[in-house]
Design a protein around this motif. Structure first.
Motif, mmCIF file in Angstrom:
data_model
loop_
_atom_site.group_PDB
_atom_site.id
_atom_site.type_symbol
_atom_site.label_atom_id
_atom_site.label_comp_id
_atom_site.label_asym_id
_atom_site.label_seq_id
_atom_site.Cartn_x
_atom_site.Cartn_y
_atom_site.Cartn_z
ATOM 1 N N LEU A 192 -59.044 66.555 18.721
ATOM 2 C CA LEU A 192 -59.243 65.206 18.649
ATOM 3 C C LEU A 192 -60.213 64.568 19.995
ATOM 4 N N ALA A 193 -60.067 65.169 20.982
ATOM 5 C CA ALA A 193 -60.866 64.536 22.066
ATOM 6 C C ALA A 193 -62.499 64.779 21.651
ATOM 7 N N THR A 194 -62.584 65.978 21.243
ATOM 8 C CA THR A 194 -64.011 66.175 20.927
ATOM 9 C C THR A 194 -64.499 65.568 19.533
ATOM 10 N N HIS A 195 -63.616 65.216 18.850
ATOM 11 C CA HIS A 195 -64.024 64.301 17.692
ATOM 12 C C HIS A 195 -64.292 62.999 18.195
ATOM 13 N N ARG A 196 -63.456 62.501 19.010
ATOM 14 C CA ARG A 196 -63.606 60.933 19.835
ATOM 15 C C ARG A 196 -65.017 60.847 20.038
ATOM 16 N N GLU A 197 -65.452 61.785 20.805
ATOM 17 C CA GLU A 197 -67.021 61.754 21.350
ATOM 18 C C GLU A 197 -67.790 61.839 20.221
ATOM 19 N N GLN A 198 -67.582 62.507 19.189
ATOM 20 C CA GLN A 198 -68.623 62.623 18.074
ATOM 21 C C GLN A 198 -68.495 61.244 17.307
ATOM 22 N N THR A 199 -67.146 60.589 17.247
ATOM 23 C CA THR A 199 -67.039 59.421 16.489
ATOM 24 C C THR A 199 -67.883 58.258 17.296
ATOM 25 N N GLU A 200 -67.827 58.344 18.574
ATOM 26 C CA GLU A 200 -68.667 57.602 19.494
ATOM 27 C C GLU A 200 -70.055 57.714 19.154
ATOM 28 N N ASP A 201 -70.493 59.053 18.883
ATOM 29 C CA ASP A 201 -72.077 59.134 18.572
ATOM 30 C C ASP A 201 -72.009 58.660 17.089
ATOM 31 N N HIS A 202 -71.186 58.453 16.064
ATOM 32 C CA HIS A 202 -71.271 58.214 14.548
ATOM 33 C C HIS A 202 -71.425 56.549 14.450
ATOM 34 N N VAL A 203 -70.768 56.053 15.568
ATOM 35 C CA VAL A 203 -70.828 54.515 15.893
ATOM 36 C C VAL A 203 -72.423 54.381 15.948
ATOM 37 N N VAL A 204 -72.913 54.779 17.212
ATOM 38 C CA VAL A 204 -74.060 54.776 17.616
ATOM 39 C C VAL A 204 -75.336 54.726 16.284
ATOM 40 N N ARG A 205 -75.020 56.028 15.603
ATOM 41 C CA ARG A 205 -75.784 56.149 14.408
ATOM 42 C C ARG A 205 -75.714 55.271 13.338
ATOM 43 N N LEU A 206 -74.481 54.610 13.178
ATOM 44 C CA LEU A 206 -74.348 53.621 12.277
ATOM 45 C C LEU A 206 -75.332 52.206 12.685
ATOM 46 N N GLU A 207 -75.195 51.821 14.132
ATOM 47 C CA GLU A 207 -75.994 50.790 14.417
ATOM 48 C C GLU A 207 -77.458 51.223 14.579
ATOM 49 N N GLY A 208 -77.708 52.315 14.520
ATOM 50 C CA GLY A 208 -79.081 52.670 14.189
ATOM 51 C C GLY A 208 -79.589 52.395 12.834
ATOM 52 N N LEU A 209 -78.763 52.639 11.699
ATOM 53 C CA LEU A 209 -78.844 52.533 10.469
ATOM 54 C C LEU A 209 -79.048 50.946 10.248
ATOM 55 N N PHE A 210 -77.954 50.234 10.579
ATOM 56 C CA PHE A 210 -78.246 48.886 10.397
ATOM 57 C C PHE A 210 -79.535 48.114 10.828
#
Length: 164
Positions: free
Chosen positions: A44-62
């Motif tokens: 879960l901790a590893t995935h939390r770090e990935q999820t933070e990256d996912h948020v940044v990726r989505l912001e890049g898509l916007f």
């Protein structure tokens, strides 16, 4: 939001995915801090770090689409968070932390599959498609790791029952 075109639908789905990912960052932080199982905590901790990256990726898509990042609330994501709150109040109740995590991953995977389908229909460039594909691959890998943990636990369950 009025949805009149596929591009409108893509934008709406992107907003929902953004909400899900931002909600997941918070939810995963709570799950990590309140879970005593070391294997699950690590995943879960590893995935939390990935999820933070996912948020940044989505912001890049916007940004790539010329839009401001905006989250659109989803009942499904809110339902997953509510399941976690209920679990915190009564940890022995169903669903378990692992079950909540599995549902969350499946929700995220479905969101990215939908976005990729729409991106294909809209013939978006790789600057939109590649981040979605990368995130989907990470979500699928996390789901696979969680499902392996679930299988491992269910295989050990009869042994634990026999010992009591």
């Amino acid at each position: 939001m009025n949805i009149e075109t596929l591009e409108d639908l893509f934008g709406y789905q992107l907003q929902r995915a953004y909400y899900v990912e931002r909600t997941q960052v918070e939810l995963l932080a709570e799950m990590v801090s309140n879970t005593s199982d070391d294997d699950l905590t690590d995943r879960l901790a590893t995935h939390r770090e990935q999820t933070e990256d996912h948020v940044v990726r989505l912001e890049g898509l916007f940004e790539a689409l010329g839009r401001q990042p905006h989250a659109s609330r989803t009942r499904t994501a809110d339902g997953v968070a509510e399941s976690w709150r209920q679990h915190e109040e009564s940890p022995e109740s169903v669903p378990t932390v692992l079950e909540i995590a599995l549902v969350s991953e499946r929700l995220e995977i479905r969101a990215y599959e939908s976005l990729l389908t729409l991106a294909g229909r809209l013939a978006y460039d790789e600057d939109v498609v590649e981040p979605l594909e990368a995130t989907l691959a990470e979500e699928r890998a996390t789901l696979g790791a969680l499902e392996a943990l679930e299988t491992e636990r269910s295989a050990l369950e009869p042994i634990a029952t026999d010992e009591t």
